[in-house]
Design an enzyme around this catalytic site. Structure first.
Site, PDB file in Angstrom:
ATOM      1  N   PHE A 155      38.322  29.458   2.820  1.00 15.19           N
ATOM      2  CA  PHE A 155      37.015  29.211   2.211  1.00 15.19           C
ATOM      3  C   PHE A 155      36.652  30.427   1.378  1.00 15.19           C
ATOM      4  O   PHE A 155      36.643  31.556   1.872  1.00 15.19           O
ATOM      5  CB  PHE A 155      35.937  28.968   3.267  1.00 15.19           C
ATOM      6  CG  PHE A 155      34.584  28.677   2.665  1.00 15.19           C
ATOM      7  CD1 PHE A 155      34.273  27.404   2.210  1.00 15.19           C
ATOM      8  CD2 PHE A 155      33.638  29.676   2.543  1.00 15.19           C
ATOM      9  CE1 PHE A 155      33.028  27.133   1.645  1.00 15.19           C
ATOM     10  CE2 PHE A 155      32.400  29.416   1.981  1.00 15.19           C
ATOM     11  CZ  PHE A 155      32.095  28.139   1.527  1.00 15.19           C
ATOM     12  N   ASP A 240      39.726  38.621   0.271  1.00  8.99           N
ATOM     13  CA  ASP A 240      38.385  38.063   0.444  1.00  8.99           C
ATOM     14  C   ASP A 240      37.833  38.651   1.737  1.00  8.99           C
ATOM     15  O   ASP A 240      38.141  38.188   2.839  1.00  8.99           O
ATOM     16  CB  ASP A 240      38.445  36.539   0.511  1.00  8.99           C
ATOM     17  CG  ASP A 240      37.054  35.914   0.666  1.00  8.99           C
ATOM     18  OD1 ASP A 240      36.118  36.631   1.072  1.00  8.99           O
ATOM     19  OD2 ASP A 240      36.909  34.707   0.408  1.00  8.99           O
ATOM     20  N   LYS A 269      27.807  39.135   2.115  1.00  8.83           N
ATOM     21  CA  LYS A 269      27.256  38.918   3.455  1.00  8.83           C
ATOM     22  C   LYS A 269      26.633  40.185   4.043  1.00  8.83           C
ATOM     23  O   LYS A 269      25.534  40.565   3.700  1.00  8.83           O
ATOM     24  CB  LYS A 269      28.313  38.299   4.367  1.00  8.83           C
ATOM     25  CG  LYS A 269      28.614  36.836   4.003  1.00  8.83           C
ATOM     26  CD  LYS A 269      29.393  36.136   5.077  1.00  8.83           C
ATOM     27  CE  LYS A 269      29.719  34.705   4.694  1.00  8.83           C
ATOM     28  NZ  LYS A 269      28.531  33.825   4.692  1.00  8.83           N
TER      29      LYS A 269
END
Length: 420
Positions: A155, A240, A269
């Site tokens: 993802f 990532d 995040k």
């Protein structure tokens, strides 16, 4: 069962039904219905606790999906935002701002990279990384070298470019033809990666732990093999680190567990502790890949977001929250493994790294029902993959709070109906 206290001090069970009143009506009338929120409205928080508009308390083991790394209403973060808002919030990237320059220096020092580009989210950071990789080879006269090798079950975000990189078909369904030039192979399969390589490959994109895909850590040695393969083929290794970075797995970057250096990494995040910010960090040799006019972000790296991120970096370092994530993560992992052992009909085991952990549910167990039962006992989690309860608490979580969460989760799952 977890007991909350209302505004007047009266005990209220966290599983009591609530209408949410006017705020819920506003949500039902005016919000796009692309989420499935439970029927209560969160109003305030402190540390690892959240309170809804009815005064009910919840132990936050989700942290906004690994975002609120310092918990809620951290005094240093609140003060930093208030002070910076009173000085300067935004000037755009037509001009330098002092907070952003300080952040770039500090973030590079923590992560070991040389340069930084700032944006607003993980998807934007991954988009920037994709453009960086392709433009790097274009600038070298290798315009045909644009393919990215990525992984099934991954993802990387919700934009059209990011979902093309995402190796989970459901995220691409209904959005038309996907971006060309992406090859997905099984996560952890070195042979499949080697077979997918070719002279048109610009980079290999990988999560050190597949978070959204079910909290799947990279197999031992896998990231090192990817580094080797990328070097052999002259391609870039792209990390990532949106969910795994900024102390979440016990190091500044998740790849540091394996001693692997990427050529570029996407961050977001936990970087802002709740304030939106994303970043692409890269090696000096890639600095010219995106010349003026080739990429940008109106809000990216503004002074307010930079002040938030600088505060997060300082608190993580000064309060040794990377070390705390390792210690509390081991405690959480042991506790989840014990629950799985005691409830074999409901749980299938645990996995993860640091404070990114997943409790796998057994076949036949409804994951949304399990999530709801846990929430009814006053613990907030999220789902990952098809059958994993994901734990991503704030990095400041205490030993006692983890024990409380474990006890409530076990009590909730012990009541789950099991398929016969």
């Amino acid at each position: 069962m977890s007991i909350a206290t209302g505004p007047a001090g009266e005990p209220q069970p966290a599983n009591a039904s609530t209408s949410g009143g006017a705020p819920l009506l506003a949500a039902q009338k005016h919000l796009l219905g692309n989420y499935r929120q439970p029927p209560f409205v969160l109003d305030r928080g402190r540390g690892c606790e959240l309170f809804d508009t009815e005064g009910r308390r919840y132990l936050d083991m989700a942290a906004g999906v690994a975002v609120t790394s310092l918990g809620h209403a951290h005094p240093r973060l609140v003060a930093a935002l208030a002070e910076q808002a009173g000085r300067l919030m935004h000037v755009s990237n037509y001009f330098f701002n002092a907070e952003n320059l300080r952040l770039a220096e500090e973030l590079c020092a923590k992560t070991g990279f040389d340069r930084a580009f700032f944006c607003n989210s993980g998807a934007e950071a991954n988009e920037a990384m994709l453009k960086l990789a392709r433009r790097h080879f274009f600038n070298r006269g290798e315009a045909g070298r644009y393919r990215i090798v990525a992984f099934e079950n991954a993802f990387h975000g919700r934009t059209l470019g990011a979902i093309a990189l995402t190796g989970t078909p459901k995220y691409r369904e209904g959005f038309g033809p996907s971006l060309e030039g992406v090859t997905h192979v099984p996560y952890g399969d070195v042979a499949a990666v080697r077979a997918a390589m070719g002279p048109d490959v610009a980079g290999i994109l990988v999560e050190p732990v597949q978070g959204e895909g079910g909290v799947l850590p990279a197999p031992p040695g896998f990231l090192a093999e990817l580094r080797r393969i990328a070097d052999e083929h002259g391609a870039l290794l792209l990390l990532d680190e949106v969910q795994t970075g900024i102390g979440r797995t016990g190091h500044w970057l998740g790849a540091m567990h394996d001693g692997v250096d990427g050529d570029a990494a996407a961050l977001a995040k936990g970087l802002g502790g709740g304030f939106p910010i994303g970043a692409l960090v890269l090696r000096e040799r890639l600095n010219g890949a995106l010349p003026p006019g080739s990429h940008g972000s109106t809000y990216g790296g503004n002074a307010l977001a930079s002040a938030a991120a600088r505060t997060v970096l300082a608190v993580v370092e000064e309060e040794r929250l990377c070390e705390a994530a390792r210690a509390r993560g081991e405690q959480l992992g042991r506790g989840l493994a014990a629950i799985a052992e005691r409830l074999p009909n409901v749980c299938a085991g645990e996995r993860g790294r640091g404070l990114l952990r997943g409790l796998m549910l057994a076949p036949g167990v409804d994951p949304r029902a399990a999530l709801g039962r846990v929430r009814d006992r006053g613990v907030l989690l999220t789902l990952a993959g098809n059958n994993v309860l994901r734990f991503t608490p704030p990095l400041i979580v205490t030993e006692a709070q983890i024990e409380e969460a474990l006890a409530e989760v076990e009590a909730a799952l012990a009541e789950m109906p099991v398929a016969g």
